[in-house]
Scaffold this active site. Structure first.
Site, PDB file in Angstrom:
ATOM      1  N   ASP A  17      -4.631   5.438   8.968  1.00 32.26           N
ATOM      2  CA  ASP A  17      -5.238   4.509   7.848  1.00 32.26           C
ATOM      3  C   ASP A  17      -4.965   3.125   8.096  1.00 32.26           C
ATOM      4  OD1 ASP A  17      -6.692   3.892   5.381  1.00 32.26           O
ATOM      5  OD2 ASP A  17      -4.867   3.624   4.385  1.00 32.26           O
ATOM      6  N   MET A  18      -5.630   2.230   7.674  1.00 34.97           N
ATOM      7  CA  MET A  18      -5.575   0.706   7.856  1.00 34.97           C
ATOM      8  C   MET A  18      -4.985   0.196   6.474  1.00 34.97           C
ATOM      9  SD  MET A  18      -7.896  -2.080   9.302  1.00 34.97           S
ATOM     10  CE  MET A  18      -9.146  -2.251   7.890  1.00 34.97           C
ATOM     11  N   ASP A  19      -5.833  -0.210   5.412  1.00 33.98           N
ATOM     12  CA  ASP A  19      -5.582  -0.937   4.187  1.00 33.98           C
ATOM     13  C   ASP A  19      -4.261   0.050   3.448  1.00 33.98           C
ATOM     14  OD1 ASP A  19      -7.065  -3.257   4.496  1.00 33.98           O
ATOM     15  OD2 ASP A  19      -8.704  -1.620   4.537  1.00 33.98           O
ATOM     16  N   ASP A 174      -1.806   6.156   3.071  1.00 33.08           N
ATOM     17  CA  ASP A 174      -1.097   5.761   1.789  1.00 33.08           C
ATOM     18  C   ASP A 174      -1.773   6.373   0.378  1.00 33.08           C
ATOM     19  OD1 ASP A 174      -2.502   2.810   0.514  1.00 33.08           O
ATOM     20  OD2 ASP A 174      -3.348   3.798   2.210  1.00 33.08           O
TER      21      ASP A 174
END
Length: 228
Positions: A17-19, A174
């Protein structure tokens, strides 16, 4: 790190994932939502924007429709977008341990992809501004699939682009929505909670939950160190 079950295999790929996982952007995003809504005189329940962490635009719109009409939602999205773009032009801080983890995987030749609810071209801009884009073999966003997280589509597409079996991929997340997406894709999921911590229903998925990306690295080292 508290006692966490060892990984069952050496992953054929790791999908990120990124954010909130790699980039410390969720706090900035929530601040922009709060500022934009306050400027428009929109009152929302305390903690409302935490519900939107990890969701795609359409699911965020469905949440907002419970409180405001479509016309105001469009204006709120536009105002929030402008605030967010202004604050992210120079790049955002990275989450602790991300560079060490990416360097480890790169050293051992483990393919890497991004699977993010952020749409293009913003996703690539954020990855580039943060110095992360060169680490990845593929970037899959909600622009590339019909159903965003918590549906598994983004993770399945990422595995496809890497040419890997989802069951042999490790997914790092997250948010609750992203974790559900990764598990639904049949991947081994590790959650590194940021702003939103797992409740009992999420823990029932049986995935691994760790405190930091340093812990993820520690779980991978035994497999990578043993690899020829």
């Amino acid at each position: 790190m508290s006692e966490i079950a060892a990984l069952p295999f050496r992953p054929d790929a790791v999908i990120f994932d990124m954010d909130g996982l790699m980039i410390d952007s969720e706090r900035v995003s929530i601040a922009c939502w709060s500022e934009a809504s306050a400027a428009m005189g929109i009152a929302l329940p305390d903690g409302f924007f935490l519900q939107m962490v990890g969701l795609g635009d359409r699911d965020c719109e469905r949440l907002l429709l419970q409180h405001i009409d479509e016309a105001r939602i469009a204006s709120l999205f536009s105002n929030c977008h402008d605030l967010y773009e202004a604050r992210t032009q120079a790049g955002l801080p990275l989450r602790p341990g991300i560079l060490e983890l990416l360097d480890l995987l790169k050293t051992h030749g483990v393919p890497r992809a991004v699977a993010t609810s952020t749409r293009q071209p913003r996703a690539n801009r954020k990855l580039a501004a943060s110095g992360l884009l060169p680490y990845f073999d593929a970037v899959v966003t909600s622009s590339d699939v019909q159903h965003p997280k918590p549906a598994p589509d983004i993770y399945l597409r990422a595995a496809q682009q890497l040419g890997k079996d989802p069951a042999r991929c490790l997914a790092l997340e997250d948010s609750p929505a992203g974790t559900r997406a990764a598990v639904a894709a049949g991947m081994t999921a590790i959650q590194v909670p940021d702003l939103v911590h797992p409740d009992d229903s999420l823990r029932a998925l049986g995935h691994r939950i760790v405190d930091s990306l340093h812990d993820v690295r520690a779980l991978l080292v035994p497999w990578l160190a043993a690899a020829p």
